[in-house]
Scaffold this motif. Structure first.
Motif, short mmCIF file in Angstrom:
data_model
loop_
_atom_site.label_atom_id
_atom_site.label_comp_id
_atom_site.label_asym_id
_atom_site.label_seq_id
_atom_site.Cartn_x
_atom_site.Cartn_y
_atom_site.Cartn_z
N TYR A 1 0.83 -1.21 0.00
CA TYR A 1 0.00 0.00 0.00
C TYR A 1 0.87 1.26 0.00
N LYS A 2 1.92 1.26 0.80
CA LYS A 2 2.79 2.44 0.90
C LYS A 2 3.47 2.75 -0.43
N GLU A 3 3.85 1.71 -1.13
CA GLU A 3 4.49 1.91 -2.44
C GLU A 3 3.47 2.40 -3.47
N LYS A 4 2.29 1.78 -3.48
CA LYS A 4 1.30 2.10 -4.49
C LYS A 4 0.69 3.49 -4.32
N ILE A 5 0.47 3.89 -3.05
CA ILE A 5 -0.17 5.19 -2.84
C ILE A 5 0.71 6.32 -3.36
N GLN A 6 2.03 6.09 -3.34
CA GLN A 6 2.96 7.11 -3.84
C GLN A 6 2.98 7.20 -5.37
N LYS B 1 3.22 13.68 2.52
CA LYS B 1 3.78 12.55 3.26
C LYS B 1 2.73 11.45 3.38
N TYR B 2 3.21 10.25 3.73
CA TYR B 2 2.33 9.09 3.80
C TYR B 2 2.60 8.30 5.07
N ARG B 3 1.53 7.79 5.68
CA ARG B 3 1.70 6.88 6.81
C ARG B 3 0.40 6.12 7.06
N THR C 1 -7.29 8.84 10.93
CA THR C 1 -7.59 9.81 9.89
C THR C 1 -7.14 9.31 8.52
N TRP C 2 -7.88 9.73 7.50
CA TRP C 2 -7.53 9.34 6.13
C TRP C 2 -6.57 10.34 5.50
N GLY C 3 -6.58 11.55 6.02
CA GLY C 3 -5.67 12.57 5.52
C GLY C 3 -5.65 13.74 6.49
N SER C 4 -4.64 14.60 6.34
CA SER C 4 -4.59 15.80 7.19
C SER C 4 -3.78 16.88 6.49
N CYS C 5 -4.02 18.12 6.93
CA CYS C 5 -3.29 19.28 6.41
C CYS C 5 -2.79 20.07 7.61
N ASN C 6 -1.47 20.25 7.73
CA ASN C 6 -0.94 20.97 8.89
C ASN C 6 -0.91 22.48 8.65
N ASN D 1 -0.74 15.05 4.61
CA ASN D 1 -0.45 13.66 4.98
C ASN D 1 -1.59 12.78 4.50
N PHE D 2 -1.24 11.62 3.95
CA PHE D 2 -2.27 10.70 3.46
C PHE D 2 -2.06 9.31 4.05
N ASN D 3 -3.17 8.69 4.42
CA ASN D 3 -3.16 7.34 4.99
C ASN D 3 -2.89 6.33 3.86
N THR D 4 -1.90 5.49 4.05
CA THR D 4 -1.56 4.50 3.03
C THR D 4 -2.70 3.51 2.77
N LEU D 5 -3.60 3.35 3.77
CA LEU D 5 -4.73 2.42 3.62
C LEU D 5 -5.79 2.92 2.65
#
Length: 197
Positions: A97-102, A124-126, A131-136, A142-146
């Protein structure tokens, strides 16, 4: 607070989480026997029961969907469909998932940044359970790899949602109007996201 609730012919466990910072009420079916409700500190058990009664058909639908989509050890979800691990030669699904989301997120961010004229400072990804995503505050996303579990249009919605936070750091009416402008069916995507994890 945990309690049992009778739903047609079945009993389900309900996990009610009251939090100060929560403005809206969030209902999620975690598995065929567990429902989670996140709400503000004034949301009582009686309020929770009224919500469960109101959303009964939706909850039952989600439970049936979960049972239907129950995965075997050799299966995983990929863009909304159940796939066999052996077809992708996968040993570690999280790594996959981490590879594909990128491969997908940068393209979607670039596409919608140009349309919305909103540009993030970083991506960034984790893997995240909450959360599915966030904006600082520096407009880094940031995006959830799931997110790779979902159909592409759901991933696209999360990108639009987080880009909208560059302009509006809250969930105000102006924020949702902006999201709807670029993702008219965002409510469907929200329902899909709430039914997972």
């Amino acid at each position: 607070m945990n309690f049992e609730y009778k739903l047609e012919s079945i009993s389900i466990n309900v996990k009610l989480e009251n939090k100060r910072h929560v403005k809206h009420c969030y209902l999620r079916v975690l598995d065929s026997n567990l429902v989670q409700i996140k709400a503000n500190i004034y949301f009582s058990q009686e309020d929770a029961k009224k919500l469960l009664q109101k959303k009964e058909s939706w909850i039952l639908e989600q439970i049936k969907r979960l049972e239907k989509n129950a995965l075997n050890e050799d299966e995983f979800l990929y863009f909304g469909k159940i796939q066999k691990k052996e077809l992708y030669n996968i040993k570690d699904v999280d790594k996959f998932y981490k590879e594909k989301i990128q491969e997908y997120i940068p393209y979607l961010v670039d596409k919608h940044s140009k349309l919305m004229r909103l540009y993030p400072t970083s991506i960034k990804y984790r893997k995240n359970k909450n959360t599915w995503g966030s904006c600082n505050h520096k407009n880094g996303l940031n995006f959830n790899t799931l997110l790779c579990k979902f159909p592409l249009e759901v991933m696209e919605y999360v990108v639009i949602h987080e880009l909208a936070h560059i302009k509006h750091k809250n969930h105000s009416r102006k924020f949702w109007d902006l999201v709807e402008m670029y993702c008219p069916n965002y409510k469907n995507a929200e329902e899909t996201l709430r039914s997972f994890l």
